[in-house]
Design a protein around this motif. Structure first.
Motif, PDB file in Angstrom:
ATOM      1  N   GLN A 153      18.952 -13.080 -26.200  1.00  0.00           N
ATOM      2  CA  GLN A 153      19.180 -12.726 -25.432  1.00  0.00           C
ATOM      3  C   GLN A 153      18.582 -13.183 -23.748  1.00  0.00           C
ATOM      4  OE1 GLN A 153      21.919 -10.651 -25.489  1.00  0.00           O
ATOM      5  NE2 GLN A 153      21.568 -10.151 -22.335  1.00  0.00           N
ATOM      6  N   HIS A 154      17.177 -13.091 -24.393  1.00  0.00           N
ATOM      7  CA  HIS A 154      16.082 -13.781 -23.192  1.00  0.00           C
ATOM      8  C   HIS A 154      16.413 -14.864 -22.313  1.00  0.00           C
ATOM      9  CE1 HIS A 154      12.658 -11.334 -25.615  1.00  0.00           C
ATOM     10  NE2 HIS A 154      13.288 -11.090 -25.184  1.00  0.00           N
ATOM     11  N   ASP A 157      19.480 -13.771 -20.267  1.00  0.00           N
ATOM     12  CA  ASP A 157      18.834 -13.155 -18.359  1.00  0.00           C
ATOM     13  C   ASP A 157      18.335 -14.237 -18.000  1.00  0.00           C
ATOM     14  OD1 ASP A 157      19.981 -11.495 -20.085  1.00  0.00           O
ATOM     15  OD2 ASP A 157      18.649  -9.643 -21.169  1.00  0.00           O
ATOM     16  N   LYS A 160      20.902 -16.533 -16.423  1.00  0.00           N
ATOM     17  CA  LYS A 160      21.155 -16.016 -15.385  1.00  0.00           C
ATOM     18  C   LYS A 160      20.868 -15.847 -13.522  1.00  0.00           C
ATOM     19  CE  LYS A 160      23.598 -11.082 -14.539  1.00  0.00           C
ATOM     20  NZ  LYS A 160      22.885 -10.606 -14.593  1.00  0.00           N
ATOM     21  N   MET A 161      19.520 -15.073 -14.305  1.00  0.00           N
ATOM     22  CA  MET A 161      18.884 -15.216 -13.185  1.00  0.00           C
ATOM     23  C   MET A 161      18.831 -16.748 -12.351  1.00  0.00           C
ATOM     24  SD  MET A 161      15.397 -15.434 -11.372  1.00  0.00           S
ATOM     25  CE  MET A 161      15.254 -16.129 -12.990  1.00  0.00           C
ATOM     26  N   LEU A 162      17.799 -17.695 -13.008  1.00  0.00           N
ATOM     27  CA  LEU A 162      18.108 -18.385 -12.123  1.00  0.00           C
ATOM     28  C   LEU A 162      19.271 -19.310 -11.598  1.00  0.00           C
ATOM     29  CD1 LEU A 162      16.758 -21.488 -14.691  1.00  0.00           C
ATOM     30  CD2 LEU A 162      15.373 -20.000 -13.044  1.00  0.00           C
ATOM     31  N   GLU A 164      21.516 -17.444 -10.385  1.00  0.00           N
ATOM     32  CA  GLU A 164      22.616 -16.282  -9.291  1.00  0.00           C
ATOM     33  C   GLU A 164      21.079 -16.399  -8.064  1.00  0.00           C
ATOM     34  OE1 GLU A 164      24.582 -12.427 -11.881  1.00  0.00           O
ATOM     35  OE2 GLU A 164      22.613 -11.970 -11.186  1.00  0.00           O
ATOM     36  N   GLU A 165      20.297 -16.909  -8.458  1.00  0.00           N
ATOM     37  CA  GLU A 165      19.144 -17.227  -7.158  1.00  0.00           C
ATOM     38  C   GLU A 165      19.346 -18.873  -6.840  1.00  0.00           C
ATOM     39  OE1 GLU A 165      15.418 -15.501  -6.222  1.00  0.00           O
ATOM     40  OE2 GLU A 165      17.514 -14.006  -6.586  1.00  0.00           O
TER      41      GLU A 165
END
Lengths: 273, 273
Positions: A153-154, A157, A160-162, A164-165
Motif C-alpha cells: 500500500q505504501h 500511495d 499515486k502521489m507522484l 497526480e503531481e
C-alpha cells in the motif's frame, strides 16, 4: 517488422494475473523477424526516443520515472544502457539502488528513492528500486512479514502521489527464464573480464528461484495500477527486450502531447546584425 | 498546577470538528494558575523532555516528527525554541520551510519535506511544512483547486507510511485570535529591533483571516488521523501554549516505552586499571 500486436500485451492491468518465467520469457509477439532485423529497428526507435526527450526537456513540465527490476543477470544494466543510448545525458539520470546503507536503513524505505525522483523535463531510471524493499525483504526474511506486507500500500500511495503531481511512471520487469540465467551466469564464470559481475551470493538467490518468482508475481499483481502499471517484458532475447522497452517508453511519452514552449516574440521582429 | 483535564482535550479525533480562533485561543483548561506558576512548571517539563530525548537518542530506534503550523505571529519560532530548549542539539533538527524554490517546485510537493524527515533516534521539527502546499495554495489561489484537493489524501498516505515505518508524528496548530495577531503585529511595528520580522505582505494574509481559518479548519478536520493527529493549541498566552505543547510531546514520547540499549557484557567483568 512489427506485427499488429500492441506492446500493451505486456502491460499488467490492475488486478491482472501474472505468470513469470518459462514461455513468456521467450515470447516475441510484437516483432516478426530475427535479431538482425530487430537491431536495425532499434536504430529507428532510438531516433524517436531522442526526439521525444528533446521536447520533454525543452517543455520542462513533465517528469518521467522508469523503474527496472529483474533477477540477477536479467539484463537491467544492458537494457538501460541500450534503450536510453540516444538521450542527451543532461536530461537523464540512472539511479542504481544497492543494499541500503546504515543511514538509509535509519529512515523509512521510501526516503532514499523519493530523494532521486525526476524533476520537470527529466527522465530518471531506477536500476532496482523501492521494490527490493518488498522482494528482498520477503524472500530473504530480513524483517517480519507485516513490514513488507504493509509496503504494498505504501508504494501504491507513493506512486499515486507522484503521478497526480505530474510524474509519468513506467515499471519494467525483465522476465528471464531459469535456463537463460544459468547460461548467463556460466558466461560470467567463463570470461575473466566478467568475473567482477559474478557474485557467489547470486547462487543463493538462484537456489530460491521459485520463491522469487512467487514473490514477484504477487508484487506485480498487487502494485500494477492505472497510474503506474507494470510491464512484464520477455527478456531471454536481449535485442527483443530492448525493442519492447523502447516501444513502451515511446508510447508513454507520446501520450503526454508534449510541446516545445511557445515563444512570446515574433520571429520576423528579430534582426541579427 | 495542572488540573485533571487531559492535554488530549486539544487533540483532534479523526473526523472530529474543528473551530479555530476566538475563545479557544485563550483557553487554559489544563492549568490552574497564572503566568508565573506556568513558567515554573515549564522548568519541570523541560527536564522531562531532556531525559526522554536522551533515551530516544541512545535507543536509536524511534523517530519523532513534530509539525508546527500557525498564522503569522502565531508563535511558531518562539514555541519551537522554548519547548525544545533542553534537548541535546545533536539529536534535534529544526527545519523551516519557506516559499518553495524553483528546484523544489519542479518536483512533487512532498519531495522537499521527505528529504528532511527524522532518522532513528532523532527529533525533527518542521516549522511550516507540506501543509503550506495545501493552505497557501488554496487561499492564495496559486494552483487550480484539484491540486490542493488531491493533496489531502497525499499527506494522509505519506504520514501513514512514515508512521508505519516507525515515525511518531505530532502535528501542532498554534491557535491565536485575530485580536492577538493585531497586538503582535503592532508590537513588531513599534520596536525597530523587530522590524525585520514584519512583512507588509502579512497584512494581505490578515485581510484574508476568515479564508485562512476556514481553510485550516477544513485541513485539520480532513488530515487528523489515528496515526498522525493534529493538536489545536490555545496560543494567545505564550506560557500556556508552551506547557501544552511540552505536555503533548512528553505524553507521546512516554507512550513509546523507550529503553536504553541493553549491554551484552557484565559490568562486574570490567576492570579499569
Amino acid at each position: 517488422m512489427f506485427t499488429d500486436v500492441s506492446v500493451d500485451k505486456y502491460k499488467v492491468l490492475p488486478a491482472g494475473e501474472v505468470q513469470l518465467g518459462g514461455e513468456g520469457a521467450a515470447d516475441k509477439a510484437i516483432f516478426d523477424g530475427g535479431k538482425k532485423a530487430g537491431l536495425a529497428e532499434m536504430g529507428v526507435l532510438l531516433e524517436e526516443i531522442k526526439e521525444l526527450q528533446k521536447v520533454l526537456y525543452a517543455e520542462h513540465k513533465q517528469r518521467i520515472l522508469v523503474v527496472v527490476q529483474a533477477m540477477d543477470t536479467g539484463g537491467k544494466d544492458g537494457c538501460v544502457k541500450d534503450v536510453f543510448a540516444s538521450c542527451d545525458p543532461q536530461g537523464i539520470h540512472i539511479e542504481p539502488f544497492k543494499s541500503p546503507t546504515t543511514l538509509e536503513l535509519a529512515h523509512d524505505f521510501l526516503w532514499r528513492v523519493h530523494a532521486k525522483v525526476p524533476k520537470n523535463g527529466h527522465i530518471v531510471v531506477f536500476n532496482r528500486s523501492h521494490y527490493e524493499d518488498i522482494i528482498a525483504v520477503r524472500v530473504k526474511k530480513l524483517m517480519e512479514d507485516a513490514v513488507w506486507q504493509r509496503r504494498y500500500q505504501h508504494v501504491i500511495d507513493f506512486e499515486k502521489m507522484l503521478a497526480e503531481e505530474g510524474t509519468t511512471i513506467i515499471k519494467i520487469f525483465l522476465n528471464i527464464s531459469k535456463d537463460e540465467q544459468k547460461e548467463r551466469l556460466q558466461a560470467r564464470l567463463d570470461n575473466p573480464a566478467k568475473h567482477w559481475k559474478f557474485n557467489p551470493d547470486d547462487l543463493a538467490d538462484r537456489a530460491r528461484w521459485g520463491d522469487f518468482m512467487h514473490a514477484y508475481e504477487d508484487l506485480i499483481e498487487k502494485t500494477s495500477t492505472e497510474l503506474a502499471p507494470w510491464y512484464v517484458v520477455p527478456a531471454d532475447r536481449k535485442w527483443y527486450r530492448n525493442i519492447v522497452v523502447a516501444r513502451i517508453v515511446i508510447e508513454r511519452l507520446k501520450q503526454l502531447n508534449m510541446q516545445y514552449p511557445r515563444i512570446d516574440w515574433k520571429v520576423e521582429d528579430v534582426t541579427i546584425d
